[in-house]
Design an enzyme around this catalytic site. Structure first.
Site, PDB file in Angstrom:
ATOM      1  N   ASP A   1      44.319  31.994  26.675  1.00 47.69           N
ATOM      2  CA  ASP A   1      43.740  33.073  27.559  1.00 47.69           C
ATOM      3  C   ASP A   1      44.394  32.642  28.755  1.00 47.69           C
ATOM      4  O   ASP A   1      44.938  31.580  28.936  1.00 47.69           O
ATOM      5  CB  ASP A   1      42.128  32.953  27.709  1.00 47.69           C
TER       6      ASP A   1
HETATM    7  C1  BGC Z   1      39.997  36.704  30.558  1.00 46.62           C
HETATM    8  C2  BGC Z   1      40.626  37.601  29.464  1.00 46.62           C
HETATM    9  C3  BGC Z   1      41.808  38.512  30.173  1.00 46.62           C
HETATM   10  C4  BGC Z   1      42.833  37.681  31.243  1.00 46.62           C
HETATM   11  C5  BGC Z   1      43.882  38.242  31.687  1.00 46.62           C
HETATM   12  C6  BGC Z   1      40.887  35.946  31.327  1.00 46.62           C
HETATM   13  O1  BGC Z   1      40.147  35.559  32.541  1.00 46.62           O
HETATM   14  O2  BGC Z   1      38.980  35.753  29.900  1.00 46.62           O
HETATM   15  O3  BGC Z   1      39.805  38.395  28.719  1.00 46.62           O
HETATM   16  O4  BGC Z   1      42.569  39.034  29.380  1.00 46.62           O
HETATM   17  O5  BGC Z   1      41.926  36.852  31.922  1.00 46.62           O
HETATM   18  O6  BGC Z   1      43.320  38.951  32.721  1.00 46.62           O
END
Ligand code: BGC
Length: 805
Positions: free
Chosen positions: A230
Site C-alpha cells: 500500500d
Molecule cells: C490506500 C489504498 C490506495 C492507495 C493509493 C492508500 O492510502 O489505503 O487503498 O490504493 O493509498 O492511493
C-alpha cells in the site's frame, strides 16, 4: 515487450532492485534499454481516479472525470457477481482509454465493526459473499486486459492507527474470516496484483509478513502475481523483500533500491530473492503492455444507464408496510437535503470525480412524481443551528401531503478513509427530522444513505425503509426507479444491522489499544456472533424485500451420506408467486449439528440470484465441496471436517430459512481441538468480554503488550502519538492536536509513522529531517537544527511533488 526471463537475465543487480520500486506516485519504472514502457496504476475501485496532469491540485480533487459506480458496500448488496463483472468490464475499458495498466481495487477486508471509516469500500461481513463479489469484479476488469489490485492484505478492518497497529488475530479466525475472501478471489480470479495492508498482522507488517504473503498467498493458494505495498506501507525494505513483497509504492526515491543493493552486497539478502521479485514485476509489466490498446475509443459518460441499472440492482428494501411502490398520483413530499445533494461515494483515495450526478428529486420528477420539497436539515455540521427551523418547515409540509419520503443518512464527514466513526448514530437532526415528519404524517417512507449500518430508532414508526447505500452517480435515478416501482428492488443486506452499537461483537475491542487491536471475538463477526449469542438485531444478514413474493420448495441433495471429499449438489425450486417480475437471492447456509470445536450456528456457503417473471419457477443447484463443512484446525494446520450430521439450510435471509435437509459426512480421523474447558465462552458466543486466559487459549500464545514498549528508543517507525511520552514529544503532540482539524487530517498527522513522511513526500521530507525529528522528540540535542538545515532543499522539492501526486 520481450520475454521477462530474457530481460531479467540481462539486468544488473541495480536495475533489478530499481524495478521493484515505483518511479513516482502513480507509475512503475520504464526502462528504455529493455524496451519497458512506463506503466500507470490508478485508484478506483468504483471508478477511475486518474490524476489530471493539466489541472492544479492532487488527484484527490484534480482527476479526470470518470463514471462513478456504486461503492463496494452497495454492490455487495446485489449478491450478483455477474453484475459487478459488467461494472468491472466498463472500468477496464475506461482504463484502456486512459492508458492505465492496473486499477487499484477491489478492497475485500471484512466489515468487523460498523464503525470502520472505510466500510463503504468493503463488501461484507461475510467472507464467502465478499470473495465471490470481488472475483466477479476482478474477472470483469481483467477480461479487458487491465490488472487489478486485491487489497488490503490483510486484517485491515479499521482506520484508527492503521499504519502502526498490530492486528492480533487467532489463526483460525485469520483463515476462516479475514483471509477467506482473499483466498476465493485469488483462486477464482487471479488478480494481477495484491496490495499489502499498512497494519501488522500478528506482529509483522503486511509487507513484511512471510506467513501471509509467502506461505499462504503464494505457496498454499498458488497465486503468482505481484505483491505491491500500500502507498507507504513499506517498513523495512529488505525484510519486506524476503517476506514476499515485490513492489514498493509510491517510489522510495531511491532509498529502497539502495537498501536492496547493499543487502545483497553484504550477504544479508540472496540475489535470487531479488530475481524472483523483479521477475514478478516484469511479468506484470508484460501483461500490462500486452493488454494496452492505442487510441482506444470509449466514452464512459455513456455508461450512465449501466450505472443506474447496477445501483438499482443493489439497493435494499428493508421494510415495506405496503406503501411502496408509490402511488404517484397522490400528493408527495420529498424531504431532506440528500434528495437533492446525494451522498453517492465515500472520501479518501477512492474518491472519483463523476461524469455527471443524478439526484432523486429530479429523477422522481422525470418519472412523473410531482413532489414538493423541504430541505429538512443542513448538510454540514457547521450550519447545524438552522436545523430546528428546517425540521419544523418539513413537518409542516409533511402534514399537507398524502405521503412523505424522507432522505437521511451519513453525511460526508462520517465515512472516510483515515479515521473511524465514533458512534453508530445518524446525524442527530436526521433522526429528529424523521420523528417530526412521522408525527405530522404517518405515511412516511425513509430513504437511507451510507456505507455501513446505523442505529434506526424510528424504524417501527415509519411505513417503509429503502437503503440506497452509496449509489454512485446514477444512484438518484435508481432510487426513483425503485420508489415508483419501475424497478422491483432485489438487493439484500451484506451485513447485519444491529439495534445499537453496544450490541456489536467487537464493541470492547475496537479500535483497540495504542499498539494492538485484539480480535477477541475470533470467528464471531456479524451474523456469526448475533446468532450464536442470541442477540436480537434490527435487520439480519441477507435480508431484503421485493414487490413480489417467492416460494421455495423441493430441496434435494444428490447424496445424504457422503465422504468429506465428495461434492454434494443441493437443488431446490424458487417460484415467483406474485404479480410482478422480480429477482430473489436464495442463500444456502451450512450448520454443523454437533461439534467438538466451537462453531457459528450456521455459515453462508453458497447463494444465487435468480430473475423470475410473475408466476415463473426455476430450479437452482448449488454445489458444496469439503470446505463448506470444514473449519481451520490449528492442531493439524489444515482444514478439517468433523464427521457427523450437517444441516443444509436454504432461505431468503439468514433469519428466514425456508427449506432444510441433512447430510451425514464421513471424514478422516483427525485430532480436533477442544476448547470446552480452556475457553468455554466461545461455545456460548458471548464474546464481547473474553477473559484473558480464554483468549490466550484460542490465540495459542501470550497476548501481546497493548502499548508501545516504553523502554524502546524512538525511531522513524514511531509517530507523534507514540512519542508523546517525552517532554518535546508531549509539546509537539499537544500543538498538532490543537492545530490539525478533526478527521482524516488529524489521524494522518498524529498516527503516521515518520518513515512515511519520507516515502509519501517523494523525499521532500528527507531521511536527515526524519533523523532530526526523532532526535528532537527523544529530547536530544541538535534535532531541530538538523531539520531546519534541510529546509531549502525541501522547498525545492515541493513543486515537483505536487505535480506528481
Ligand atoms: C490506500 C489504498 C490506495 C492507495 C493509493 C492508500 O492510502 O489505503 O487503498 O490504493 O493509498 O492511493
Amino acid at each position: 515487450m520481450k520475454d521477462p526471463n530474457a530481460i531479467l537475465a540481462e539486468m544488473t543487480l541495480e536495475e533489478k532492485a530499481a524495478l521493484c520500486d515505483g518511479s513516482d506516485f502513480w507509475h512503475l519504472k520504464g526502462m528504455e534499454k529493455y524496451d519497458i514502457p512506463v506503466i500507470m496504476v490508478c485508484d478506483g475501485p468504483h471508478g477511475l481516479r486518474k490524476k489530471d496532469y493539466e489541472k492544479k491540485g492532487s488527484s484527490l480533487s484534480a482527476s479526470v472525470p470518470s463514471i462513478s459506480f456504486p461503492t463496494a458496500a452497495t454492490t455487495a448488496a446485489s449478491w450478483d457477481p455477474e453484475l459487478v463483472y459488467e461494472m468491472g468490464q466498463a472500468l477496464g475499458k475506461k482504463c484502456l482509454k486512459e492508458q492505465v495498466g492496473v486499477l487499484l481495487g477491489p478492497g475485500v477486508n471484512m466489515k468487523r465493526s460498523p464503525l470502520c471509516g472505510r466500510n463503504f469500500e468493503y463488501f461484507a461481513e461475510d467472507p464467502e459473499l465478499a470473495g465471490e463479489m470481488a472475483a466477479g469484479f476482478i474477472n470483469g476488469v481483467q477480461s479487458m486486459g487491465v490488472g487489478t489490485s486485491l487489497k488490503h492484505f490483510a486484517v485491515n478492518s479499521q482506520e484508527t492507527r492503521r499504519m502502526v497497529v498490530d492486528s492480533v488475530v487467532d489463526e483460525r479466525a485469520l483463515r476462516e474470516i479475514y483471509l477467506r475472501a482473499f483466498e476465493i478471489a485469488t483462486k477464482k480470479a487471479a488478480p494481477w496484483t495484491v496490495m499489502n495492508s499498512y497494519n501488522k498482522i500478528n506482529g509483522y507488517h503486511g509487507s513484511e509478513n512471510y506467513h501471509t504473503q509467502t506461505e499462504i498467498l503464494r505457496n498454499e493458494w498458488g497465486w503468482n502475481g505481484v505483491v505491491v505495498s500500500d502507498w507507504g506501507a513499506v517498513n523495512k525494505r529488505v525484510d519486506g523483500m524476503k517476506a514476499g513483497n515485490d513492489l514498493e509504492m509510491p517510489s522510495s526515491s531511491g532509498t529502497g533500491t539502495a537498501k536492496i543493493v547493499e543487502a545483497v552486497k553484504n550477504g544479508e539478502l540472496d540475489e535470487a530473492v531479488v530475481d524472483a521479485r523483479a521477475l514478478n514485476v516484469l511479468m506484470l509489466m508484460k501483461k500490462c503492455v500486452d493488454g494496452a490498446k492505442e487510441n482506444y475509443e470509449y466514452n464512459d459518460a455513456d455508461d450512465q444507464p449501466l450505472a443506474r441499472r447496477i445501483a438499482a440492482g443493489c439497493m435494499v428494501l428493508m421494510k415495506n408496510d405496503g406503501i411502496l411502490p408509490l402511488d404517484t398520483p397522490k400528493k408527495i413530499a420529498v424531504i431532506g437535503a440528500l434528495a437533492k445533494t446525494p451522498r453517492y461515494q465515500g472520501a479518501g483515495s477512492s474518491h472519483i470525480v463523476p461524469t455527471q450526478l443524478d439526484n432523486a428529486f429530479d429523477e422522481l420528477a422525470k418519472l412523473g412524481v410531482n413532489a414538493e420539497y423541504a430541505q429538512g436539515y443542513e448538510l454540514t455540521a457547521k450550519k447545524a443551528k438552522n436545523n430546528d427551523k428546517l425540521i419544523a418547515e418539513a413537518a409542516q409540509l409533511a402534514g399537507k401531503v398524502d405521503t412523505a419520503v424522507v432522505f437521511i443518512g451519513l453525511t460526508d464527514e462520517y465515512e472516510a478513509e483515515g479515521y473511524d466513526r465514533t458512534h453508530m448514530k445518524l446525524p442527530d437532526a436526521h433522526d429528529k427530522l424523521v420523528d417530526a415528519v412521522v408525527k405530522a404524517n404517518p405515511n412516511t417512507i425513509v430513504v437511507l444513505a451510507g456505507g455501513s449500518p446505523v442505529e434506526m430508532p424510528w424504524n417501527d414508526s415509519v411505513k417503509a425503509v429503502l437503503n440506497s447505500y452509496l449509489g454512485g452517480q446514477a444512484g438518484g435515478g435508481a432510487v426513483a426507479d425503485i420508489l415508483t416501482g419501475k424497478v422491483n428492488p432485489s438487493g439484500k443486506l451484506p451485513e447485519t444491522y444491529p439495534l445499537v452499537y453496544a450490541d456489536t461483537p467487537a464493541v470492547n475491542n475496537f479500535p483497540g489499544n495504542p499498539a494492538t487491536v485484539e480480535h477477541r471475538e475470533s470467528i464471531y463477526i456479524g451474523y456469526r456472533y448475533y446468532e450464536k449469542a442470541g442477540q436480537a438485531v434490527r435487520y439480519p444478514f441477507g435480508h431484503g424485500l421485493s414487490y413480489t413474493t417467492f416460494k421455495y420448495s423441493d430441496i434435494k441433495l444428490d447424496k445424504t451420506d457422503a465422504d468429506e471429499n465428495d461434492e454434494i449438489t443441493v437443488s431446490f425450486k424458487v417460484k415467483n408467486t406474485g404479480t410482478v417480475a422480480g429477482a430473489e437471492i436464495a442463500q444456502l447456509y451450512v450448520a454443523d449439528k454437533e461439534s467438538t470445536i466451537f462453531r457459528p450456528v450456521k455459515e453462508l456457503k453458497g447463494f444465487k440470484k435468480v430473475f423470475l417473471e410473475a408466476g415463473e419457477e426455476k430450479e437452482i443447484s448449488i454445489k458444496l465441496g469439503k470446505r463448506a463443512f470444514a473449519f481451520w484446525n490449528v492442531n493439524a494446520n489444515d482444514w478439517t471436517v468433523e464427521s457427523g450430521a450437517f444441516e443444509i439450510l436454504v432461505g431468503a435471509s439468514s433469519a428466514d430459512i425456508r427449506l432444510t435437509a441433512e447430510v451425514n459426512i464421513k471424514a478422516a480421523q483427525t485430532e480436533i481441538p477442544d476448547y470446552s474447558k480452556t475457553a468455554p465462552v466461545y461455545y456460548t458466543g458471548k464474546v464481547q468480554d473474553v477473559p484473558d486466559n480464554q483468549y490466550t487459549a484460542v490465540l495459542g500464545r501470550a497476548i501481546p503488550a497493548k502499548d508501545r514498549d516504553p523502554a524502546k528508543p524512538f525511531s522513524i517507525e514511531d509517530n507523534f502519538e507514540y512519542c508523546r511520552t517525552s517532554k518535546h514529544g508531549a509539546k509537539m503532540y499537544k500543538l498538532l492536536d490543537k492545530l490539525v482539524p478533526e478527521g482524516m487530517a488529524k489521524g494522518i498527522a498524529l498516527q503516521t509513522p515518520f518513515r512515511d513522511f519520507i516515502s509519501m513526500s517523494g523525499g521532500v521530507f528527507n531521511d536527515k529531517m526524519a533523523e532530526g525529528l526523532v532526535t528532537y522528540l527523544s529530547d536530544g540535542k541538535g534535532g531541530l537544527r538538523k531539520i531546519f538545515s534541510q529546509i531549502p532543499k525541501a522547498i525545492k522539492g515541493i513543486g515537483p511533488l505536487m505535480k506528481s501526486i
